[in-house]
Scaffold this motif. Sequence first.
Motif, PDB file in Angstrom:
ATOM      1  N   GLU A   1       1.085  -0.724   0.271  1.00 19.94           N
ATOM      2  CA  GLU A   1       0.305   0.176  -0.327  1.00 19.94           C
ATOM      3  C   GLU A   1       0.814   1.534   0.321  1.00 19.94           C
ATOM      4  OE1 GLU A   1      -2.929  -0.453   3.505  1.00 19.94           O
ATOM      5  OE2 GLU A   1      -4.026  -1.997   2.341  1.00 19.94           O
ATOM      6  N   THR A   2       2.094   1.447   0.970  1.00 19.45           N
ATOM      7  CA  THR A   2       3.106   2.482   0.747  1.00 19.45           C
ATOM      8  C   THR A   2       3.707   2.744  -0.590  1.00 19.45           C
ATOM      9  OG1 THR A   2       4.913   1.172   1.498  1.00 19.45           O
ATOM     10  CG2 THR A   2       3.238   2.649   3.114  1.00 19.45           C
TER      11      THR A   2
ATOM     12  N   VAL B   1       1.123   4.792  -3.047  1.00 23.64           N
ATOM     13  CA  VAL B   1       0.422   5.687  -2.376  1.00 23.64           C
ATOM     14  C   VAL B   1       0.754   6.241  -4.252  1.00 23.64           C
ATOM     15  CG1 VAL B   1       0.370   7.186  -0.895  1.00 23.64           C
ATOM     16  CG2 VAL B   1       0.622   5.278  -0.610  1.00 23.64           C
TER      17      VAL B   1
END
Length: 155
Positions: free
Chosen positions: A61-62, A65
């Motif tokens: 998820e990071t 981004v």
Amino acid sequence: MRSLSRRDIFPAFGAAALAGIAAAGLAKPETLTAAPVAKPEGYSPIIAARNTYQKARALIETMNVSEPPEAIPGHPDYPAWQKKQDALCKTMWDAVTFLSREPSKTWFDIKAKSEVANLEFPEYCQSFVMEEDADEVRLAISLINDVTRLSQDLV
């Protein structure tokens, strides 16, 4: 009979107190109070697999981004980015495979499995165009949500 004075009483009490302190220092903790109970989730391979899954998912998820430039095919760093992304996905899938095959032994294990299923199953249904309106799918999602919600009290 001789009367007792403070000079006689306090050294006797002091010696007894020091002996008690010394004995307490040498005693095992179990003899003084109940030994602290180890958390049941501390040694579970299911809990470890859940933690591995969550860590890999958070890293993915990071990485995703706001569409970083290296995520665009043709960017010079794209192959390295894609390789890292694939490795993290494999880590997640391996954890899910383990969780699907390992039987739960405690309620903490069930809670851990439900947390992963609560993320994975709805996404799986969307990715593979399963009918989310189908009663069987809605029942499975409802059950997963209920177990996840009710197991929050276990912590």
